[in-house]
Write an enzyme that holds these catalytic residues in place. Structure first.
Site, PDB file in Angstrom:
ATOM      1  N   ARG A  75     -12.778  -7.059   9.261  1.00  0.00           N
ATOM      2  CA  ARG A  75     -12.859  -5.846   8.715  1.00  0.00           C
ATOM      3  C   ARG A  75     -14.678  -6.105   8.389  1.00  0.00           C
ATOM      4  NH1 ARG A  75      -8.436  -3.699   6.510  1.00  0.00           N
ATOM      5  NH2 ARG A  75      -6.521  -5.092   6.471  1.00  0.00           N
ATOM      6  N   ASP A 114      -6.044   7.424  -1.504  1.00  0.00           N
ATOM      7  CA  ASP A 114      -7.127   7.498  -0.515  1.00  0.00           C
ATOM      8  C   ASP A 114      -6.066   7.643   0.699  1.00  0.00           C
ATOM      9  OD1 ASP A 114      -9.403   7.530  -1.373  1.00  0.00           O
ATOM     10  OD2 ASP A 114      -9.834   5.286  -1.208  1.00  0.00           O
ATOM     11  N   ARG A 115      -6.729   8.365   1.786  1.00  0.00           N
ATOM     12  CA  ARG A 115      -6.349   8.686   3.017  1.00  0.00           C
ATOM     13  C   ARG A 115      -5.042   9.578   3.019  1.00  0.00           C
ATOM     14  NH1 ARG A 115      -8.464   6.134   7.316  1.00  0.00           N
ATOM     15  NH2 ARG A 115      -9.630   4.240   6.939  1.00  0.00           N
ATOM     16  N   HIS A 146      -1.057   4.384  -0.579  1.00  0.00           N
ATOM     17  CA  HIS A 146      -2.176   5.239   0.150  1.00  0.00           C
ATOM     18  C   HIS A 146      -1.995   6.886  -0.043  1.00  0.00           C
ATOM     19  CE1 HIS A 146      -5.376   2.882   1.535  1.00  0.00           C
ATOM     20  NE2 HIS A 146      -4.409   2.131   2.170  1.00  0.00           N
ATOM     21  N   ASN A 161      -8.722  -2.869  -2.531  1.00  0.00           N
ATOM     22  CA  ASN A 161     -10.002  -2.749  -2.059  1.00  0.00           C
ATOM     23  C   ASN A 161     -10.111  -0.944  -2.194  1.00  0.00           C
ATOM     24  OD1 ASN A 161      -8.200  -2.606   0.601  1.00  0.00           O
ATOM     25  ND2 ASN A 161     -10.256  -1.858   1.439  1.00  0.00           N
ATOM     26  N   HIS A 162      -9.195  -0.267  -2.035  1.00  0.00           N
ATOM     27  CA  HIS A 162      -9.388   1.265  -2.022  1.00  0.00           C
ATOM     28  C   HIS A 162      -9.452   1.755  -3.586  1.00  0.00           C
ATOM     29  CE1 HIS A 162      -9.419   3.121   1.777  1.00  0.00           C
ATOM     30  NE2 HIS A 162      -8.894   1.925   1.936  1.00  0.00           N
ATOM     31  N   ASP A 187      -4.165  -0.395  -3.379  1.00  0.00           N
ATOM     32  CA  ASP A 187      -4.213   0.848  -2.381  1.00  0.00           C
ATOM     33  C   ASP A 187      -3.110   1.924  -2.794  1.00  0.00           C
ATOM     34  OD1 ASP A 187      -6.368  -0.457  -1.437  1.00  0.00           O
ATOM     35  OD2 ASP A 187      -5.887  -0.501   0.757  1.00  0.00           O
ATOM     36  N   HIS A 236      -2.448  -4.730   2.502  1.00  0.00           N
ATOM     37  CA  HIS A 236      -3.694  -4.688   2.973  1.00  0.00           C
ATOM     38  C   HIS A 236      -3.598  -4.268   4.412  1.00  0.00           C
ATOM     39  CE1 HIS A 236      -7.959  -4.780   3.089  1.00  0.00           C
ATOM     40  NE2 HIS A 236      -8.259  -5.836   3.360  1.00  0.00           N
ATOM     41  N   ASP A 244       0.904  -1.146  -0.125  1.00  0.00           N
ATOM     42  CA  ASP A 244      -0.034  -0.040   0.139  1.00  0.00           C
ATOM     43  C   ASP A 244       0.812   1.371   0.103  1.00  0.00           C
ATOM     44  OD1 ASP A 244      -1.049  -2.277   1.308  1.00  0.00           O
ATOM     45  OD2 ASP A 244      -2.877  -0.949   1.879  1.00  0.00           O
ATOM     46  N   HIS A 257      -3.856  -8.272  -3.483  1.00  0.00           N
ATOM     47  CA  HIS A 257      -3.873  -7.281  -2.165  1.00  0.00           C
ATOM     48  C   HIS A 257      -4.370  -7.766  -0.972  1.00  0.00           C
ATOM     49  CE1 HIS A 257      -4.319  -3.292  -0.458  1.00  0.00           C
ATOM     50  NE2 HIS A 257      -5.396  -3.481  -0.135  1.00  0.00           N
TER      51      HIS A 257
END
Length: 491
Positions: A393, A267-268, A237, A296-297, A264, A420, A235, A345
């Site tokens: 999750r 995001d964030r 991110h 997943n993002h 990923d 992840h 990730d 992922h």
């Protein structure tokens, strides 16, 4: 009162006092952003006194911070069960529902909060914003039923986009192809000027990368020659300056320095646009030596909630945000390195009979579903215990070392690599060396204090080697800058 009753009352009183001590200690760890330790201490408090709604509510909040949305949902529900008037429980459960894209259920909880606190402007604002999301999704679902709806890519007219005279950033050559010189200029432009790439070139990259990904299989087979190094990153991110640091430590991508980024990308972190155009640019430059898996993002709902959608709209347009969704739908779901290592992922499956061919046959051109092969590739996590368990999750599954071993034997593989999850050193070796996690965003969200890592593999032995690194400074733009205001508060 009998002697036994007196002793029982003393023990219960002692338990209550000790439970409060654990809760107070947990609160301090929470304030210091040591969420795992806070969870451990809240759990001890619950073990001593399981009748306190606030203990479950506090642990729910800590689980939200560590992205264990399923656990957070369970704790919030338990808190509400213990005390129907515990308003924070409804707040926590609403946040968990929203993180799981269950917006109608979140709206119901916000409505409960608003009724309990009719004069609370904050509660009303959250209800109003959640209601907007529910209505927006209902509208999008309705128009998606229109079979004549065009792809966004088909509506883009590059010829109508002029390059302004005062634009001094990177430019594609006359053939509109990404070159190494363009990529070097782009990295320098992002780092030193902190300005967007011109929209014409940005759209061109997106249109070209969509065409390329559409021609890719769902499971990509990647050969690695015996004397060649191959790098796997987890990730990112939206942490662009840490991405630059990876290239500083390990070299720029090239035909002799291939990379796989394992989902990923966005995001964030608030430099997600810079990250994704950097990665897409290198994919176009070295299509057979630079690889990207979906995380997943890379989905519309997650991007809407956690910042990427807002960032694209701030730096470009809503139309471009929709185009990104189309592109992400075509990202491969997994890569198989030298027919020995599977990289995805999330993780493995709720069934024992899944083969590589099943993955190859999976339809990926869609938003991630709530169950099945695609969902589990993006969302699942390993666990140390044998067997399977419901996901912490709330999506996917948790799988033990026996599940990993059986999957590897069925498919003739040596081990799996997945991402992840935040890890203190940026990586973790589990399941007797057969399940490796790599996470490449150090000091995740500027709060977690973890290191990042990447894995290098040589084709002749396929043994993983790990490089860990610390976060580097970045401009004073905080993570989640572009996220929905609801999620900034909740998370």
């Amino acid at each position: 009162m009998t002697d036994n009753q007196e002793k029982s009352e003393i023990v219960n009183t002692d338990n209550t006092i000790d439970a409060e001590k654990f809760k107070e200690a947990a609160n301090e760890h929470f304030k210091n952003q040591s969420y795992d330790k806070a969870i451990e201490l809240y759990t001890k408090a619950i073990e001593l006194n399981s009748s306190m709604a606030s203990y479950y509510g506090n642990r729910s909040f800590a689980y939200l911070k560590t992205e264990c949305f399923g656990y957070a949902l369970n704790d919030a529900s338990k808190a509400i069960e213990l005390d129907r008037n515990y308003v924070k429980g409804y707040y926590r459960r609403a946040a968990a529902y929203m993180s799981l894209s269950k917006f109608k259920l979140a709206l119901k909880d916000f409505e409960t909060v608003m009724k309990a606190r009719p004069s609370d402007a904050d509660a009303k604002a959250k209800y109003t914003e959640c209601n907007k999301i529910v209505k927006k999704l209902a509208f999008e679902k309705a128009i998606s039923l229109d079979n004549d709806k065009k792809n966004i890519a088909d509506t883009i007219n590059l010829d109508a986009m002029a390059i302004e005279d005062d634009y001094t950033g990177p430019k594609l050559d006359d053939g509109q192809k990404v070159t190494l010189e363009f990529m070097k200029e782009l990295l320098k432009w992002y780092k030193e000027e902190n300005k967007p790439l011109h929209r014409k070139y940005a759209y061109k990259i997106l249109l070209d990368i969509k065409t390329w990904f559409m021609a890719q299989p769902t499971l990509v087979d990647v050969p690695i020659p015996d004397d060649s190094k191959f790098t796997v990153c987890g990730d990112i991110h939206g942490q662009f300056y840490d991405l630059l640091n990876i290239f500083e430590l390990n070299g720029l991508p090239s035909e002799t320095n291939p990379y796989l980024f394992n989902g990923d990308f966005v995001d964030r972190g608030s430099f997600s646009v810079e990250c994704i155009f950097t990665l897409f640019g290198f994919k176009l430059l070295f299509p057979n030596h630079f690889f990207m898996s979906r995380g997943n993002h890379e989905s519309a709902i997650m991007n809407h909630m956690y910042g990427f959608d807002g960032e694209v709209k701030a730096k470009y347009t809503a139309q471009m945000a929709e185009l990104f969704t189309e592109v992400y739908n075509w990202l491969p779901l997994a890569h198989c390195l030298n027919k020995k290592v599977l990289v995805m992922h999330g993780g493995l499956f709720s069934r024992d009979d899944i083969t590589l061919d099943n993955i190859r046959e999976t339809d990926r051109n869609r938003q991630p579903p709530d169950e099945g092969i695609m969902c589990e590739l993006l969302w699942s996590d390993p666990q140390p215990q044998l067997g399977r368990a419901p996901s912490k999750r709330g999506v996917g599954v948790q799988f033990g070392p026996d599940i990993t071993e059986n999957f590897l034997k069925l498919n003739g593989l040596d081990y799996i690599i997945r991402s992840h999850e935040v890890k203190n050193d940026g990586y973790e070796i589990g399941h007797d060396g057969k399940c490796i996690t790599v996470f490449s965003a150090p000091n995740y969200c500027d709060t977690m204090g973890n290191r990042g890592a990447f894995i290098t593999i040589t084709g002749n032995d396929m043994k993983p080697k790990f490089t860990s690194y610390d976060a580097v400074p970045h401009p004073d733009i905080r993570p989640m800058q572009y996220a929905r205001s609801l999620m900034k508060f909740m998370m």
